[in-house]
Design a protein around this motif. Structure first.
Motif, PDB file in Angstrom:
ATOM      1  N   ALA A 359       0.832  -1.202   0.000  1.00  0.00           N
ATOM      2  CA  ALA A 359       0.000   0.000   0.000  1.00  0.00           C
ATOM      3  C   ALA A 359       0.868   1.255   0.000  1.00  0.00           C
ATOM      4  O   ALA A 359       0.589   2.232  -0.716  1.00  0.00           O
ATOM      5  CB  ALA A 359      -0.923  -0.015   1.215  1.00  0.00           C
ATOM      6  N   ASP A 360       1.929   1.247   0.800  1.00  0.00           N
ATOM      7  CA  ASP A 360       2.835   2.403   0.850  1.00  0.00           C
ATOM      8  C   ASP A 360       3.515   2.630  -0.496  1.00  0.00           C
ATOM      9  O   ASP A 360       3.715   3.767  -0.923  1.00  0.00           O
ATOM     10  CB  ASP A 360       3.902   2.188   1.927  1.00  0.00           C
ATOM     11  N   LYS A 361       3.865   1.526  -1.154  1.00  0.00           N
ATOM     12  CA  LYS A 361       4.502   1.638  -2.473  1.00  0.00           C
ATOM     13  C   LYS A 361       3.539   2.265  -3.477  1.00  0.00           C
ATOM     14  O   LYS A 361       3.924   3.079  -4.314  1.00  0.00           O
ATOM     15  CB  LYS A 361       4.943   0.257  -2.949  1.00  0.00           C
ATOM     16  N   GLY A 362       2.247   1.881  -3.383  1.00  0.00           N
ATOM     17  CA  GLY A 362       1.251   2.474  -4.260  1.00  0.00           C
ATOM     18  C   GLY A 362       1.109   3.963  -4.027  1.00  0.00           C
ATOM     19  O   GLY A 362       0.984   4.750  -4.976  1.00  0.00           O
ATOM     20  N   LYS A 363       1.121   4.379  -2.756  1.00  0.00           N
ATOM     21  CA  LYS A 363       1.032   5.820  -2.476  1.00  0.00           C
ATOM     22  C   LYS A 363       2.270   6.550  -2.992  1.00  0.00           C
ATOM     23  O   LYS A 363       2.169   7.673  -3.495  1.00  0.00           O
ATOM     24  CB  LYS A 363       0.877   6.062  -0.979  1.00  0.00           C
ATOM     25  N   LYS A 364       3.439   5.909  -2.878  1.00  0.00           N
ATOM     26  CA  LYS A 364       4.664   6.565  -3.357  1.00  0.00           C
ATOM     27  C   LYS A 364       4.591   6.839  -4.859  1.00  0.00           C
ATOM     28  O   LYS A 364       5.099   7.856  -5.344  1.00  0.00           O
ATOM     29  CB  LYS A 364       5.884   5.703  -3.036  1.00  0.00           C
ATOM     30  N   HIS A 365       3.944   5.928  -5.597  1.00  0.00           N
ATOM     31  CA  HIS A 365       3.739   6.174  -7.031  1.00  0.00           C
ATOM     32  C   HIS A 365       3.030   7.510  -7.238  1.00  0.00           C
ATOM     33  O   HIS A 365       3.399   8.304  -8.107  1.00  0.00           O
ATOM     34  CB  HIS A 365       2.911   5.029  -7.624  1.00  0.00           C
ATOM     35  N   ALA A 366       2.005   7.753  -6.432  1.00  0.00           N
ATOM     36  CA  ALA A 366       1.241   8.989  -6.555  1.00  0.00           C
ATOM     37  C   ALA A 366       2.054  10.200  -6.108  1.00  0.00           C
ATOM     38  O   ALA A 366       2.076  11.239  -6.788  1.00  0.00           O
ATOM     39  CB  ALA A 366      -0.045   8.892  -5.738  1.00  0.00           C
ATOM     40  N   THR A 367       2.734  10.092  -4.966  1.00  0.00           N
ATOM     41  CA  THR A 367       3.495  11.246  -4.467  1.00  0.00           C
ATOM     42  C   THR A 367       4.637  11.600  -5.413  1.00  0.00           C
ATOM     43  O   THR A 367       4.936  12.779  -5.611  1.00  0.00           O
ATOM     44  CB  THR A 367       4.040  10.964  -3.049  1.00  0.00           C
ATOM     45  N   ASP A 368       5.264  10.589  -6.007  1.00  0.00           N
ATOM     46  CA  ASP A 368       6.315  10.863  -7.004  1.00  0.00           C
ATOM     47  C   ASP A 368       5.738  11.624  -8.193  1.00  0.00           C
ATOM     48  O   ASP A 368       6.372  12.552  -8.721  1.00  0.00           O
ATOM     49  CB  ASP A 368       6.945   9.557  -7.486  1.00  0.00           C
ATOM     50  N   PHE A 369       4.532  11.240  -8.598  1.00  0.00           N
ATOM     51  CA  PHE A 369       3.876  11.914  -9.719  1.00  0.00           C
ATOM     52  C   PHE A 369       3.606  13.381  -9.384  1.00  0.00           C
ATOM     53  O   PHE A 369       3.861  14.272 -10.202  1.00  0.00           O
ATOM     54  CB  PHE A 369       2.564  11.195 -10.036  1.00  0.00           C
ATOM     55  N   PHE A 370       3.116  13.637  -8.172  1.00  0.00           N
ATOM     56  CA  PHE A 370       2.820  15.013  -7.765  1.00  0.00           C
ATOM     57  C   PHE A 370       4.109  15.828  -7.635  1.00  0.00           C
ATOM     58  O   PHE A 370       4.147  17.009  -8.002  1.00  0.00           O
ATOM     59  CB  PHE A 370       2.055  15.031  -6.441  1.00  0.00           C
ATOM     60  N   GLU A 371       5.159  15.209  -7.110  1.00  0.00           N
ATOM     61  CA  GLU A 371       6.430  15.919  -6.951  1.00  0.00           C
ATOM     62  C   GLU A 371       7.021  16.305  -8.307  1.00  0.00           C
ATOM     63  O   GLU A 371       7.573  17.402  -8.463  1.00  0.00           O
ATOM     64  CB  GLU A 371       7.421  15.056  -6.162  1.00  0.00           C
ATOM     65  N   LYS A 372       6.889  15.417  -9.292  1.00  0.00           N
ATOM     66  CA  LYS A 372       7.364  15.745 -10.641  1.00  0.00           C
ATOM     67  C   LYS A 372       6.578  16.923 -11.199  1.00  0.00           C
ATOM     68  O   LYS A 372       7.128  17.793 -11.878  1.00  0.00           O
ATOM     69  CB  LYS A 372       7.229  14.537 -11.560  1.00  0.00           C
ATOM     70  N   GLY A 373       5.272  16.952 -10.919  1.00  0.00           N
ATOM     71  CA  GLY A 373       4.452  18.074 -11.364  1.00  0.00           C
ATOM     72  C   GLY A 373       4.911  19.375 -10.748  1.00  0.00           C
ATOM     73  O   GLY A 373       4.947  20.417 -11.415  1.00  0.00           O
ATOM     74  N   ALA A 374       5.307  19.330  -9.470  1.00  0.00           N
ATOM     75  CA  ALA A 374       5.805  20.534  -8.802  1.00  0.00           C
ATOM     76  C   ALA A 374       7.139  20.969  -9.398  1.00  0.00           C
ATOM     77  O   ALA A 374       7.391  22.164  -9.604  1.00  0.00           O
ATOM     78  CB  ALA A 374       5.940  20.271  -7.305  1.00  0.00           C
ATOM     79  N   GLN A 375       7.995  19.997  -9.707  1.00  0.00           N
ATOM     80  CA  GLN A 375       9.294  20.323 -10.301  1.00  0.00           C
ATOM     81  C   GLN A 375       9.144  20.973 -11.670  1.00  0.00           C
ATOM     82  O   GLN A 375       9.955  21.802 -12.068  1.00  0.00           O
ATOM     83  CB  GLN A 375      10.141  19.053 -10.413  1.00  0.00           C
TER      84      GLN A 375
END
Length: 731
Positions: A359-375
């Motif tokens: 479950a944590d790995k699945g959330k990390k997929h999402a947070t990585d996506f959002f962080e790339k959007g911020a970058q």
């Protein structure tokens, strides 16, 4: 005026605010163009007005472009006119905007655009007709000319003013590829004079009007004006146009007349004064709209798509609902993607997996996506964190107690899905909807595990979820109307397009796309050269070849689906050429792009076709001189998919031709220039289509046997949109 408000300040500068009532975005309709003419005359004739600034009264939207709904209705009205009458009417419609904007830029007084939201298509063209452009420094403020993406060309002077402003080389990607620019890029490209904070754009625009360095005249109206980067018959210009045609052919395979006509507008238009150039543009715009590619693309990619996103298939008697909290069960690649797009839309997500680590790995997929959007500047770091905070990874099913919707996204295994359904329903609220993200297993069979089958529905996402814009909603035998309606609202909220289809193996999209992949493998087994198969498919308008597509969706997944299908169908299963090839690849450990080995070999330097694919040709690879024509490959590719789509209409799997067309383009990339699978049949003509299909069936068998529906339509001279269409624009 209905759409504009005009206020004159103490310096004599008119602030003109574009704010169409009852619309979330400003668009250029016939009414709006008439009012632009009205205020232009006032600017020119009123001595109290020294100049003007045009801005928008809508947050985030300066002007979204032309009213394509009005254009679609106008084209429908041409059916009863002669060809010459239709051309004249279209030209008059097209030239009205050009003439109006030309009046604005030659009104004799300085005009600036204070751009506080997206200015796309005709909206950008309005700003180009202003002498000065000031853009807000905000991530949602964009400039662009996306017309070619829906089959038309910039018809408000874009093909003439933009090359004169920034040169042909810089203008071409904006027009041909539909690229959009933020403030920093727009300033660097010379598209705007200034980029300032949102609350300063009007003041800065007024300052430019007062200063008026251009003396109320566009650069291209000056006696000594030269095209930046060189005119056509200069060394620089010849270099640009000499490279443009082959590059365009490489990218479009000659299937998209809009791009070709854009180049013609530029090539011919910049050799003459701009007034003549604008008439050239309007003539090509007219010529383009007389072509079926443009009419079909406008209908499917704009009108139909928009109607479906607004709930065009909502069951009668159902009201819109707000989806605030969902659960996603299964945190693998698909589940993580569904979680990402849901949180991105502001929906709270409970992400459940068999282990907390998963479950944590699945959330990390999402947070990585959002962080790339911020970058990349698409959102702030604070916003990225807020989106991530909407996701709760867990193994605890009791957290389903207050969700509106549950989406199960576990492996394609009926028994596992049955188990998950029972576990979820122990904790779900009574009125919550359960959606299964399955790609092939019939929903009615999966719903047998549910105590509330009326609340059970298929919610089929496409991979990768973040990029693919279609969601199939599959209606089982007992699925209720509210389940359909709520899922339509959910899909709209995550900014994707829903289509509603009846239950069958493979549903709609996968049934059709499998015909595509099967034809690729059938041709491989018949000895066609793999490169010819792949390039023939691209020439037909498909985004990738069938062998490449199978690599993308994963060969091992294809093998697992094949085994599940064999188990489900038992003695009714009929093996085809796909089985031997998929099995052989799977047993060789070639699973596709995911492990770098499939029909292609994947390396850091790129990819190339595997050298040993000839082993799957039953009688060996055909000699070069016996290879089929490109047209035959294109026909096999397109007809196989279109015939399967017609079968789904005949069987009632799909009821609305808009859904069949939009679903085919967004779901698996069926040649967009056709307008979709059924528009392709309608454009060929049903009778002509049946004749060619019969020829193919005589040589290549069952995939090309047409349903009785098509023969009946051919005999009656019907079309799909004529027989099944539900609105004037589709008729």
């Amino acid at each position: 005026m209905k759409h504009f408000k005009l206020e004159i300040d103490s310096d004599g500068i008119a602030l003109i605010t574009f704010d169409s009532p009852g619309r979330s975005m400003n668009v250029l309709s016939g009414e709006v163009i008439a009012e632009v003419q009205e205020f232009t005359k006032k600017i020119a004739s009123d001595d109290a007005i020294k100049g003007a600034v045009i801005t928008s009264g809508k947050q985030g939207s300066f002007c979204a472009g032309a009213d394509l709904s009005e254009l679609g209705g106008g084209m429908a009205d041409l059916k009863n006119l002669s060809e010459d009458e239709a051309k004249q009417k279209l030209f008059d419609m097209a030239f009205a905007l050009n003439a109006t904007l030309r009046q604005l830029e030659t009104c004799g007084k300085p005009v600036a655009a204070a751009i506080n939201g997206i200015a796309l298509g005709g909206g950008f063209e309005v700003t180009l007709a202003c002498h000065y452009r000031v853009m807000a420094d905000h991530p949602k403020v964009k400039l662009g000319l996306p017309e070619s993406l829906v089959g038309v060309l910039p018809g408000g002077g874009g093909t003439q003013r933009l090359p004169r402003l920034v040169g042909v080389m810089n203008a071409a990607p904006i027009m041909l590829q539909g690229k959009q620019f933020d403030g920093a890029t727009a300033l660097q490209q010379g598209l705007v004079q200034a980029v300032v904070p949102m609350d300063q754009i009007v003041a800065r625009a007024k300052a430019l009007v007062k200063e008026n360095p251009l003396q109320s005249k566009q650069p291209w109206d000056g006696d000594k004006f030269k095209i930046p980067g060189g005119a056509v018959y200069t060394p620089q210009g010849m270099q640009v146009f000499g490279a443009a045609n082959p590059m365009l052919r490489k990218e479009t395979w000659g299937n998209y007349p809009a791009q070709r006509y854009i180049l013609s507008c530029v090539y011919e238009g910049i050799q003459v004064p701009i007034d003549a150039g604008l008439r050239i543009e309007s003539r090509y715009f007219t010529k383009l709209l007389m072509r079926p590619e443009s009419r079909n693309m406008i209908r499917s990619l704009f009108l139909s798509k928009q109607a479906l996103e607004k709930g065009g298939r909502r069951p009668a008697g159902q009201e819109r609902e707000e989806v605030k909290r969902i659960a996603v069960i299964g945190a693998g690649f698909m589940g993580a993607g569904i979680t990402t797009v849901s949180a991105q839309a502001g929906i709270e997500v409970v992400l459940i997996d068999v282990s907390q680590e998963g479950a944590d790995k699945g959330k990390k997929h999402a947070t990585d996506f959002f962080e790339k959007g911020a970058q990349r500047g698409k959102l702030t770091a604070e916003k990225a964190q807020k989106l991530a905070d909407l996701i709760t990874p867990t193994t605890d099913y009791s957290m389903l107690k207050d969700v509106d919707l549950v989406i199960e996204a576990v492996f394609e295994d009926s028994e596992l899905k049955h188990k998950i359904t029972k576990m979820a329903e122990e904790h779900m609220p009574e009125g919550a909807i359960f959606g299964s993200n399955t790609s092939t297993i019939p929903i009615t069979s999966l719903a047998k595990a549910s105590l509330r089958p009326e609340n059970f529905i298929g919610v089929h996402f496409f991979s990768p979820v973040e990029k693919m814009m279609l969601v199939e909603l599959i209606v089982g035998e007992k699925t209720g109307d509210r389940a359909i309606s709520l899922c339509i609202d959910y899909v709209a909220k995550i900014k994707k397009t829903p289509i509603v289809v009846a239950d069958t193996r493979g549903f709609y999209a996968n049934r059709c796309v499998m015909r595509y992949i099967e034809q690729g493998m059938a041709m491989l087994s018949e000895g066609y050269m793999p490169a010819l198969i792949e390039n023939g498919a691209k020439a037909a308008g498909m985004p990738v070849g069938p062998l490449s597509l199978q690599d993308e969706v994963a060969i091992d997944l294809g093998y697992k689906v094949l085994q599940q299908t064999k188990r489900d169908l038992g003695p009714d299963y009929n093996p085809g050429p796909t089985e031997a090839i998929i099995t052989g690849m799977y047993e060789a450990g070639r699973f596709g792009r995911k492990n770098g080995k499939g029909f292609y070999v994947y390396t850091d330097a790129g990819k190339h076709l595997w050298d040993n694919l000839g082993q799957f040709a039953l009688n060996g690879v055909l000699p070069l001189g016996e290879q089929p024509s490109l047209q035959l490959i294109k026909d096999r590719i397109l007809y196989a998919q279109a015939i399967e789509a017609a079968r789904t209409m005949a069987e009632g799997i799909v009821e609305d031709p808009r859904e069949a067309d939009v679903g085919s383009i967004l779901g698996w990339g069926f040649a967009p220039y056709t307008g979709g699978v059924l528009s392709f049949i309608d454009t060929v003509g049903v009778a002509n289509f049946v004749t060619r299909a019969d020829e193919l069936a005589a040589r290549y068998g069952d995939p090309f046997k047409v349903p009785d529906l098509l023969r009946e339509m051919a005999q009656k001279g019907e079309s799909f949109y004529g027989r099944f269409g539900k609105d004037k624009a589709a008729a």
